[in-house]
Design a protein around this motif. Structure first.
Motif, PDB file in Angstrom:
ATOM      1  N   HIS A 286       0.818  -1.216   0.000  1.00  0.00           N
ATOM      2  CA  HIS A 286       0.000   0.000   0.000  1.00  0.00           C
ATOM      3  C   HIS A 286       0.853   1.268   0.000  1.00  0.00           C
ATOM      4  O   HIS A 286       0.558   2.238   0.698  1.00  0.00           O
ATOM      5  CB  HIS A 286      -0.989   0.009   1.175  1.00  0.00           C
ATOM      6  N   THR A 287       1.915   1.251  -0.789  1.00  0.00           N
ATOM      7  CA  THR A 287       2.746   2.438  -0.970  1.00  0.00           C
ATOM      8  C   THR A 287       2.799   2.778  -2.454  1.00  0.00           C
ATOM      9  O   THR A 287       2.308   2.033  -3.301  1.00  0.00           O
ATOM     10  CB  THR A 287       4.178   2.224  -0.454  1.00  0.00           C
ATOM     11  N   ASP A 313       0.579  13.324  -5.934  1.00  0.00           N
ATOM     12  CA  ASP A 313       0.667  12.842  -4.551  1.00  0.00           C
ATOM     13  C   ASP A 313      -0.688  12.943  -3.857  1.00  0.00           C
ATOM     14  O   ASP A 313      -1.102  12.024  -3.143  1.00  0.00           O
ATOM     15  CB  ASP A 313       1.706  13.660  -3.775  1.00  0.00           C
ATOM     16  N   GLY A 317      -2.685   9.804  -2.562  1.00  0.00           N
ATOM     17  CA  GLY A 317      -2.876   9.792  -1.114  1.00  0.00           C
ATOM     18  C   GLY A 317      -4.334   9.675  -0.742  1.00  0.00           C
ATOM     19  O   GLY A 317      -4.692   8.964   0.215  1.00  0.00           O
ATOM     20  N   TYR A 321      -2.968   5.384  -0.428  1.00  0.00           N
ATOM     21  CA  TYR A 321      -1.595   4.888  -0.553  1.00  0.00           C
ATOM     22  C   TYR A 321      -0.622   5.865   0.092  1.00  0.00           C
ATOM     23  O   TYR A 321      -0.815   7.084   0.036  1.00  0.00           O
ATOM     24  CB  TYR A 321      -1.227   4.679  -2.019  1.00  0.00           C
ATOM     25  N   SER A 322       0.436   5.326   0.699  1.00  0.00           N
ATOM     26  CA  SER A 322       1.443   6.149   1.373  1.00  0.00           C
ATOM     27  C   SER A 322       2.683   6.270   0.498  1.00  0.00           C
ATOM     28  O   SER A 322       3.078   5.306  -0.173  1.00  0.00           O
ATOM     29  CB  SER A 322       1.843   5.528   2.716  1.00  0.00           C
ATOM     30  N   ARG A 323       3.293   7.419   0.539  1.00  0.00           N
ATOM     31  CA  ARG A 323       4.505   7.642  -0.241  1.00  0.00           C
ATOM     32  C   ARG A 323       5.659   6.833   0.345  1.00  0.00           C
ATOM     33  O   ARG A 323       5.876   6.824   1.562  1.00  0.00           O
ATOM     34  CB  ARG A 323       4.828   9.135  -0.256  1.00  0.00           C
ATOM     35  N   SER A 324       6.434   6.175  -0.515  1.00  0.00           N
ATOM     36  CA  SER A 324       7.516   5.303  -0.042  1.00  0.00           C
ATOM     37  C   SER A 324       8.655   6.067   0.600  1.00  0.00           C
ATOM     38  O   SER A 324       9.237   5.625   1.589  1.00  0.00           O
ATOM     39  CB  SER A 324       8.056   4.463  -1.205  1.00  0.00           C
TER      40      SER A 324
END
Length: 335
Positions: A286-287, A313, A317, A321-324
């Protein structure tokens, strides 16, 4: 006629089907090209990466900072960017460790780079009070505070750094590591146990890019956020957890929607604005991390394009999803 026998290394160099595993940065052209791209993005000249008025000023400020990075490379002596001793580099390579790790002790000369960047920005600060205030704050940091800020930047610890100070500290560290990385032998550097970290310095990638031309044609590379080295990773593979399942792509549709397709015209797969900048999302971890495509915009610059594409982003977002990993030129408060 006498024929010279080729050595093994020369034979390999003639294999045009082999994939260049590691692309080291061209340090003296990297920052000038990045500054140019940032200004083009700020002027909303890049199809596929729409930039609003609220982001324009920041991109122009970062372009000036990148100009300062390029300038200090020209004015500082070469010994500022000296490599560690050869034995230490060889030991790291033999054990598949980064030869220029961002962890551990830093070269003391990074402080010269930092001071020189601030000096380069002084003329601009004369007409920009906000910038002048930030530069004054940075110069007021004592040694422990500055080194602590550098530690936090390299470890991507947002709670350990002032968001207005971090880009300037990151800029100095980028120059230091990029200049040293450019002096390595790419063929000698070994991949790490995990392919998601830079094999040169161990930092996270800022984004990935599909390259064109020569042996790199059509291959995907991750670009390091610190030293700008690029290393190969197969496409349709998560750059965070390396899963090949549940990987998909999200892009921003150009304003006005996609252009109509004439069924009588041949399909042109190049220059598609919707494929210049995309987010590669992974349902396993989930990134996401952005991927830029040189096949659709020859001048893509991963760090600059990542910085300018905040709208992407936000979109990803909101989908959960989360930024890696972050962008070294943009920091937020921990909260």
């Amino acid at each position: 006629m006498v024929q010279r026998l080729l050595e093994p290394g020369e034979i390999e160099s003639l294999d045009h089907t082999s994939i260049p595993r590691l692309l080291l940065p061209e340090a003296r052209s990297l920052f000038t090209g990045r500054a140019t791209r940032l200004r083009q993005l700020a002027d909303n000249q890049i199809k596929g990466i729409p930039v609003g008025d609220t982001m324009k000023g920041y991109l122009l400020m970062m372009a000036a900072l990148v100009d300062a990075q390029a300038a200090v490379i020209r004015v500082l002596p070469a010994e500022t960017f000296a490599l560690p001793d050869a034995a230490g580099i060889e030991l790291a390579i033999d054990h598949h460790m980064p030869p220029l790790p961002v962890s551990g002790q830093r070269p003391a000369t990074w402080r010269r780079v930092f001071d020189a960047i601030l000096d380069q920005l002084d003329p601009l600060a004369a007409s920009q009070p906000q910038l002048a205030a930030v530069l004054a704050e940075l110069r007021a940091l004592d040694s422990a505070q500055l080194e602590g800020c550098a530690d936090a930047v390299l470890a991507e610890l947002t709670e350990g750094v002032h968001p207005l100070h971090a880009p300037f500290v990151a800029a100095a560290l980028q120059v230091m590591w990029t200049m040293r990385a450019s002096q390595l032998d790419a063929k000698r550097v070994q991949p790490l146990v995990t392919n998601t970290l830079c094999p040169v310095c161990g930092a996270h990638p800022v984004a990935s890019v599909i390259r064109i031309g020569g042996q790199s044609q059509g291959y995907r590379y991750l670009q390091c956020s610190c030293c700008a080295s690029e290393w190969h990773m197969v496409r349709v593979k998560c750059t965070t957890c390396e899963s090949t399942a549940g990987v998909a792509y999200q892009s921003i549709e150009p304003e006005g929607g996609m252009p109509a397709v004439d069924p009588n015209e041949p399909v042109n797969k190049a220059n598609d604005p919707s494929r210049v900048a995309r987010a590669e999302i992974c349902d396993s971890c989930h990134t996401y991390r952005k991927i830029f495509n040189q096949e659709h915009d020859y001048n893509v610059e991963p760090l600059a394009d990542d910085l300018a594409s905040l709208a992407l982003d936000v979109l990803v977002g909101e989908a959960g999803y989360s930024r890696s990993s972050g962008n070294p030129l943009l920091w937020f408060n921990a909260e």
